[in-house]
Scaffold this motif. Sequence first.
Motif, PDB file in Angstrom:
ATOM      1  N   PRO A  75       0.833  -1.204   0.000  1.00  0.00           N
ATOM      2  CA  PRO A  75       0.000   0.000   0.000  1.00  0.00           C
ATOM      3  C   PRO A  75       0.866   1.252   0.000  1.00  0.00           C
ATOM      4  O   PRO A  75       1.952   1.268   0.571  1.00  0.00           O
ATOM      5  N   ILE A  76       0.394   2.298  -0.676  1.00  0.00           N
ATOM      6  CA  ILE A  76       1.124   3.564  -0.707  1.00  0.00           C
ATOM      7  C   ILE A  76       0.756   4.359   0.540  1.00  0.00           C
ATOM      8  O   ILE A  76      -0.402   4.702   0.753  1.00  0.00           O
ATOM      9  N   LEU A  77       1.734   4.637   1.362  1.00  0.00           N
ATOM     10  CA  LEU A  77       1.505   5.354   2.611  1.00  0.00           C
ATOM     11  C   LEU A  77       2.363   6.606   2.634  1.00  0.00           C
ATOM     12  O   LEU A  77       3.520   6.586   2.222  1.00  0.00           O
ATOM     13  N   LYS A  78       1.798   7.713   3.136  1.00  0.00           N
ATOM     14  CA  LYS A  78       2.505   8.977   3.231  1.00  0.00           C
ATOM     15  C   LYS A  78       2.400   9.519   4.647  1.00  0.00           C
ATOM     16  O   LYS A  78       1.527   9.123   5.420  1.00  0.00           O
ATOM     17  N   GLU A  79       3.297  10.451   4.961  1.00  0.00           N
ATOM     18  CA  GLU A  79       3.234  11.099   6.263  1.00  0.00           C
ATOM     19  C   GLU A  79       1.945  11.908   6.352  1.00  0.00           C
ATOM     20  O   GLU A  79       1.564  12.584   5.401  1.00  0.00           O
ATOM     21  N   PRO A  80       1.249  11.866   7.494  1.00  0.00           N
ATOM     22  CA  PRO A  80       0.038  12.685   7.638  1.00  0.00           C
ATOM     23  C   PRO A  80       0.389  14.162   7.670  1.00  0.00           C
ATOM     24  O   PRO A  80       1.408  14.554   8.222  1.00  0.00           O
ATOM     25  N   ASP A  81      -0.440  14.974   7.039  1.00  0.00           N
ATOM     26  CA  ASP A  81      -0.209  16.410   7.052  1.00  0.00           C
ATOM     27  C   ASP A  81      -1.077  17.081   8.120  1.00  0.00           C
ATOM     28  O   ASP A  81      -1.876  16.430   8.800  1.00  0.00           O
ATOM     29  N   ALA A  82      -0.919  18.386   8.264  1.00  0.00           N
ATOM     30  CA  ALA A  82      -1.646  19.122   9.303  1.00  0.00           C
ATOM     31  C   ALA A  82      -3.155  19.000   9.116  1.00  0.00           C
ATOM     32  O   ALA A  82      -3.911  18.914  10.087  1.00  0.00           O
ATOM     33  N   ALA A  83      -3.605  18.987   7.857  1.00  0.00           N
ATOM     34  CA  ALA A  83      -5.040  18.906   7.584  1.00  0.00           C
ATOM     35  C   ALA A  83      -5.619  17.588   8.098  1.00  0.00           C
ATOM     36  O   ALA A  83      -6.738  17.548   8.626  1.00  0.00           O
ATOM     37  N   LEU A  84      -4.842  16.500   7.962  1.00  0.00           N
ATOM     38  CA  LEU A  84      -5.335  15.202   8.428  1.00  0.00           C
ATOM     39  C   LEU A  84      -5.389  15.154   9.951  1.00  0.00           C
ATOM     40  O   LEU A  84      -6.329  14.614  10.536  1.00  0.00           O
ATOM     41  N   TRP A  85      -4.370  15.732  10.611  1.00  0.00           N
ATOM     42  CA  TRP A  85      -4.407  15.768  12.072  1.00  0.00           C
ATOM     43  C   TRP A  85      -5.609  16.589  12.550  1.00  0.00           C
ATOM     44  O   TRP A  85      -6.239  16.258  13.555  1.00  0.00           O
ATOM     45  N   THR A  86      -5.940  17.648  11.836  1.00  0.00           N
ATOM     46  CA  THR A  86      -7.110  18.453  12.200  1.00  0.00           C
ATOM     47  C   THR A  86      -8.381  17.627  12.095  1.00  0.00           C
ATOM     48  O   THR A  86      -9.251  17.680  12.964  1.00  0.00           O
ATOM     49  N   LEU A  87      -8.481  16.838  11.015  1.00  0.00           N
ATOM     50  CA  LEU A  87      -9.637  15.962  10.859  1.00  0.00           C
ATOM     51  C   LEU A  87      -9.703  14.948  11.998  1.00  0.00           C
ATOM     52  O   LEU A  87     -10.775  14.663  12.538  1.00  0.00           O
ATOM     53  N   LEU A  88      -8.546  14.397  12.330  1.00  0.00           N
ATOM     54  CA  LEU A  88      -8.494  13.415  13.411  1.00  0.00           C
ATOM     55  C   LEU A  88      -9.037  14.011  14.699  1.00  0.00           C
ATOM     56  O   LEU A  88      -9.835  13.398  15.409  1.00  0.00           O
ATOM     57  N   ASN A  89      -8.636  15.239  15.001  1.00  0.00           N
ATOM     58  CA  ASN A  89      -9.078  15.879  16.239  1.00  0.00           C
ATOM     59  C   ASN A  89     -10.525  16.336  16.183  1.00  0.00           C
ATOM     60  O   ASN A  89     -11.110  16.691  17.216  1.00  0.00           O
ATOM     61  N   SER A  90     -11.122  16.326  14.984  1.00  0.00           N
ATOM     62  CA  SER A  90     -12.542  16.652  14.871  1.00  0.00           C
ATOM     63  C   SER A  90     -13.406  15.608  15.561  1.00  0.00           C
ATOM     64  O   SER A  90     -14.595  15.842  15.820  1.00  0.00           O
ATOM     65  N   GLY A  91     -12.804  14.458  15.857  1.00  0.00           N
ATOM     66  CA  GLY A  91     -13.543  13.422  16.560  1.00  0.00           C
ATOM     67  C   GLY A  91     -13.637  13.669  18.049  1.00  0.00           C
ATOM     68  O   GLY A  91     -14.323  12.938  18.762  1.00  0.00           O
ATOM     69  N   GLY A  92     -12.952  14.705  18.554  1.00  0.00           N
ATOM     70  CA  GLY A  92     -12.993  15.018  19.975  1.00  0.00           C
ATOM     71  C   GLY A  92     -11.773  14.495  20.699  1.00  0.00           C
ATOM     72  O   GLY A  92     -10.856  13.942  20.101  1.00  0.00           O
ATOM     73  N   SER A  93     -11.747  14.661  22.012  1.00  0.00           N
ATOM     74  CA  SER A  93     -10.609  14.198  22.807  1.00  0.00           C
ATOM     75  C   SER A  93     -10.845  12.770  23.283  1.00  0.00           C
ATOM     76  O   SER A  93     -11.975  12.291  23.339  1.00  0.00           O
ATOM     77  N   GLN A  94      -9.756  12.112  23.620  1.00  0.00           N
ATOM     78  CA  GLN A  94      -9.839  10.756  24.136  1.00  0.00           C
ATOM     79  C   GLN A  94     -10.007  10.817  25.654  1.00  0.00           C
ATOM     80  O   GLN A  94      -9.188  11.428  26.348  1.00  0.00           O
ATOM     81  N   PRO A  95     -11.076  10.227  26.196  1.00  0.00           N
ATOM     82  CA  PRO A  95     -11.262  10.265  27.656  1.00  0.00           C
ATOM     83  C   PRO A  95     -10.109   9.585  28.387  1.00  0.00           C
ATOM     84  O   PRO A  95      -9.489   8.668  27.858  1.00  0.00           O
ATOM     85  N   ALA A  96      -9.817  10.052  29.576  1.00  0.00           N
ATOM     86  CA  ALA A  96      -8.805   9.393  30.402  1.00  0.00           C
ATOM     87  C   ALA A  96      -9.300   7.991  30.739  1.00  0.00           C
ATOM     88  O   ALA A  96     -10.447   7.805  31.133  1.00  0.00           O
ATOM     89  N   SER A  97      -8.440   7.023  30.544  1.00  0.00           N
ATOM     90  CA  SER A  97      -8.839   5.629  30.772  1.00  0.00           C
ATOM     91  C   SER A  97      -7.672   4.835  31.323  1.00  0.00           C
ATOM     92  O   SER A  97      -6.508   5.197  31.146  1.00  0.00           O
ATOM     93  N   THR A  98      -8.001   3.744  31.996  1.00  0.00           N
ATOM     94  CA  THR A  98      -7.008   2.790  32.460  1.00  0.00           C
ATOM     95  C   THR A  98      -7.180   1.514  31.650  1.00  0.00           C
ATOM     96  O   THR A  98      -8.261   0.933  31.618  1.00  0.00           O
ATOM     97  N   TYR A  99      -6.107   1.102  30.974  1.00  0.00           N
ATOM     98  CA  TYR A  99      -6.170  -0.071  30.116  1.00  0.00           C
ATOM     99  C   TYR A  99      -5.420  -1.225  30.761  1.00  0.00           C
ATOM    100  O   TYR A  99      -4.378  -1.035  31.386  1.00  0.00           O
ATOM    101  N   SER A 100      -5.954  -2.420  30.598  1.00  0.00           N
ATOM    102  CA  SER A 100      -5.323  -3.620  31.130  1.00  0.00           C
ATOM    103  C   SER A 100      -5.317  -4.679  30.033  1.00  0.00           C
ATOM    104  O   SER A 100      -6.323  -5.340  29.789  1.00  0.00           O
ATOM    105  N   ASN A 101      -4.171  -4.801  29.376  1.00  0.00           N
ATOM    106  CA  ASN A 101      -4.035  -5.754  28.266  1.00  0.00           C
ATOM    107  C   ASN A 101      -5.170  -5.606  27.249  1.00  0.00           C
ATOM    108  O   ASN A 101      -5.734  -6.588  26.777  1.00  0.00           O
TER     109      ASN A 101
END
Length: 226
Positions: free
Chosen positions: A97-123
């Motif tokens: 697959p052709i993969l490229k470095e994410p640009d600023a516009a893509l990071w902005t889109l990613l953050n359009s989903g909101g913040s990640q809640p604080a969580s505790t993960y176990s495996n």
Amino acid sequence: MFTLMKPLKLLACLVTLQFTCGLTLQAADQQELRQWTDTNGRSITARIVDAPNADSVKIEREDGRVFTVALKTFSAADQAFVTTWRTEQADIAAGRPILKEPDAALWTLLNSGGSQPASTYSNTPLDQIIEAINQRFVVKAVKTPAGQPLAVRTEPADLASRVQISGDMPRMSLQGFVQTVANANALTVKKDASGMLVLVDKTQPTSADGKPVASFFGVPMNTPAP
């Protein structure tokens, strides 16, 4: 702009430029015209048709004429473009697959989903976390510039089930969260041809019996006050 002079040259500074008469490559038809800039700030509109080695690049001008130019003639940005293009061609030839470095516009889109809640993960398998993130994109109708629903995936596909997440994670932007997961698990963040975000396996550690070893990480809890 670069101009063609007689005898056939592309400005005096392009001493290594060589005109290749009558050359037409199918790859040229697949590349968009772009502006190239030399180290003296002069520019030309052309498309890349080949990068035969690490020192030269073959470009096709708007009028269809093809030139071979020393790569060092061009700006650092153009040289980086050629390096990326060469890598992409190798991926295409190998069926990767052709993969490229994410640009600023893509990071902005990613953050359009909101913040990640604080969580505790176990495996916790990474695919569960990715599923939750992608569902958030669906609810918020976040789309790529091409109009497709934004999503996070992994390459190879089974990476999401192999990586295990353990530890406390603070509340953070989705960009920060994805990058933290990547950094802590020897992953790199790319985007694919459709604009989707991809977590790519840099290394695939194995145990003595040759089976993949899951990665773990933990960071201090640092949840901001509401």
